[in-house]
Motif scaffolding. Structure first.
Motif, PDB file in Angstrom:
ATOM      1  N   UNK A  68       0.805  -1.141  -0.015  1.00  0.00           N
ATOM      2  CA  UNK A  68       0.157   0.025  -0.085  1.00  0.00           C
ATOM      3  C   UNK A  68       0.809   1.491  -0.097  1.00  0.00           C
ATOM      4  N   UNK A  69       2.121   0.920  -0.124  1.00  0.00           N
ATOM      5  CA  UNK A  69       2.928   2.377  -0.302  1.00  0.00           C
ATOM      6  C   UNK A  69       3.720   2.410  -1.730  1.00  0.00           C
ATOM      7  N   UNK A  70       2.889   2.309  -2.854  1.00  0.00           N
ATOM      8  CA  UNK A  70       3.793   2.472  -3.927  1.00  0.00           C
ATOM      9  C   UNK A  70       4.098   3.871  -4.414  1.00  0.00           C
ATOM     10  N   UNK A  71       3.436   4.794  -3.489  1.00  0.00           N
ATOM     11  CA  UNK A  71       3.830   6.263  -3.878  1.00  0.00           C
ATOM     12  C   UNK A  71       5.366   6.426  -3.422  1.00  0.00           C
ATOM     13  N   UNK A  72       5.816   5.365  -2.614  1.00  0.00           N
ATOM     14  CA  UNK A  72       7.399   5.210  -2.262  1.00  0.00           C
ATOM     15  C   UNK A  72       8.079   5.200  -3.762  1.00  0.00           C
ATOM     16  N   UNK A  73       7.524   4.392  -4.467  1.00  0.00           N
ATOM     17  CA  UNK A  73       8.247   4.064  -5.728  1.00  0.00           C
ATOM     18  C   UNK A  73       8.538   5.332  -6.636  1.00  0.00           C
ATOM     19  N   UNK A  74       7.351   6.114  -6.465  1.00  0.00           N
ATOM     20  CA  UNK A  74       7.683   7.409  -7.246  1.00  0.00           C
ATOM     21  C   UNK A  74       8.433   8.047  -6.591  1.00  0.00           C
ATOM     22  N   UNK A  75       8.325   8.666  -5.374  1.00  0.00           N
ATOM     23  CA  UNK A  75       9.432   9.455  -4.644  1.00  0.00           C
ATOM     24  C   UNK A  75      10.825   9.046  -4.869  1.00  0.00           C
ATOM     25  N   UNK A  76      11.042   7.614  -4.626  1.00  0.00           N
ATOM     26  CA  UNK A  76      12.671   7.199  -4.556  1.00  0.00           C
ATOM     27  C   UNK A  76      13.034   6.753  -5.999  1.00  0.00           C
ATOM     28  N   UNK A  77      12.020   6.903  -7.106  1.00  0.00           N
ATOM     29  CA  UNK A  77      12.393   6.766  -8.517  1.00  0.00           C
ATOM     30  C   UNK A  77      12.809   5.112  -8.819  1.00  0.00           C
ATOM     31  N   UNK A  78      12.328   4.247  -7.848  1.00  0.00           N
ATOM     32  CA  UNK A  78      12.734   3.095  -7.710  1.00  0.00           C
ATOM     33  C   UNK A  78      12.383   2.106  -8.847  1.00  0.00           C
ATOM     34  N   UNK A  79      12.495   1.055  -9.038  1.00  0.00           N
ATOM     35  CA  UNK A  79      11.885   0.043  -9.852  1.00  0.00           C
ATOM     36  C   UNK A  79      11.518  -1.313  -9.041  1.00  0.00           C
TER      37      UNK A  79
END
Length: 353
Positions: free
Chosen positions: A280-291
């Motif tokens: 439920x924390x996919x926004x973290x992928x956005x913030x961290x430019x993670x893959x």
């Protein structure tokens, strides 16, 4: 281990098979299989084929994924067929004079849960019992190694000095991932489900930090523990488990982190057909430019020789350590599959006849 064949000159063999007959809704056990018997004959071995005597059976989480009623990477595993799976076997008879294989050779096959099987010679991988134990073809030099090696190196892209977290770290795949990560110079944090398993990770294979997830039963508690053991953040997450552990990891990923999804075993018993919400924390992928990258062992089937060339010496010289749990008895196969989801195995789970 001798290469001499133990088989007598007989023409027919009584064959037992575990046939998959009912889709499980949660845990899988003997109720979902039927034990059948038939007779298999050397005369049934046509040109280009071999008759095998199964000895070691690989027990793997993907078997439960295939039993979902929904399509996964393929259609649901068909009912009323022999349960598939990797097997280490010996050749009883072979019908091809031009083949380098011979009676008594140890081979790896995908002939499933049956005592004897006839299969194409071209599908077999010859094993050398003098080089390493033949059981390694099911684990540390088999399919689990393939997804650990290529999944980490090609999706995780580890760099010296980075921090990696591995869930299911003492399992068949995880125990290989953590050691390759150490070879590549990473700080490694291993998550497992008992103090005995975390002790193996720490004392035997040199994992830098360990977490027994059963001591941290929520995402909040797990997040606090991850912050303690990795204050520098997380560069790579190799996920074999899913669930709240993954939720917690997302809170601590660094910029350009790589998340490798190899398994979601927390969801397999009851969560495949009606999956839980999350992460439920996919926004973290956005913030961290993670893959986030999903990996399957089958995507690297044709690169097994490449893996064996590098990893066989690692196993031979002890650079890679491994655990195996070997259960005795063909009748224990369904029960053994269930063990995976109760955390009862250490390392690679195998059934031996």
């Amino acid at each position: 281990m001798s290469k001499k064949s133990p088989f007598k000159k007989v023409n027919e063999f009584r064959n037992k098979q575990w046939v998959y007959t009912k889709r499980p809704e949660k845990l899988v056990d003997q109720r979902h299989y039927t034990l059948e018997e038939n007779v298999i004959s050397i005369s049934d071995v046509k040109l280009g084929k071999a008759l095998l005597k199964s000895v070691y059976f690989s027990i793997d989480p993907y078997m439960r994924i295939q039993q979902s009623k929904h399509n996964t990477w393929e259609e649901p595993y068909p009912l009323n067929t022999v349960q598939g799976g990797a097997v280490v076997a010996q050749i009883v008879a072979i019908n091809d004079n031009s083949s380098s294989l011979k009676k008594g050779d140890w081979v790896l096959s995908y002939t499933g849960w049956q005592e004897y099987a006839i299969t194409e010679i071209s599908s077999l991988r010859l094993l050398d019992p003098i080089d390493v134990s033949v059981t390694t073809a099911l684990g540390v030099l088999g399919m689990p190694a393939r997804i650990a090696y290529f999944g980490l190196l090609e999706a995780g892209l580890p760099k010296k000095g980075e921090t990696i977290v591995v869930s299911g770290a003492s399992g068949a795949v995880g125990q290989i991932v953590v050691q390759i990560a150490k070879i590549k110079g990473c700080k490694v944090i291993g998550i497992a489900g008992s103090d005995e398993k975390t002790k193996f990770l720490k004392k035997t294979i040199g994992v830098d930090e360990v977490i027994n997830y059963k001591n941290h039963s929520s995402a909040k508690e797990m997040s606090q523990e991850l912050k303690r053991v990795s204050p520098e953040g997380i560069d790579i997450y190799y996920d074999n488990v899913g669930g709240y552990i993954t939720d917690a990891v997302f809170e601590h990923i660094n910029i350009n982190a790589r998340i490798v999804i190899c398994g979601q075993i927390s969801q397999y018993s009851g969560g495949l057909d009606t999956p839980e919400m999350g992460p439920r924390f996919l926004h973290k992928i956005l913030y961290k430019r993670a893959t986030i990258t999903g990996v399957l062992a089958r995507d690297y089937n044709n690169r097994m020789e490449e893996l064996l060339l590098e990893m066989t010496p690692w196993v031979q010289n002890g650079l890679i350590q491994y655990q195996e749990t070997i259960i005795q008895g063909f009748e224990k196969l369904p029960e053994a599959l269930n063990m995976l989801f109760l955390g009862k195995n250490k390392g690679k789970l195998i059934v031996k006849i």
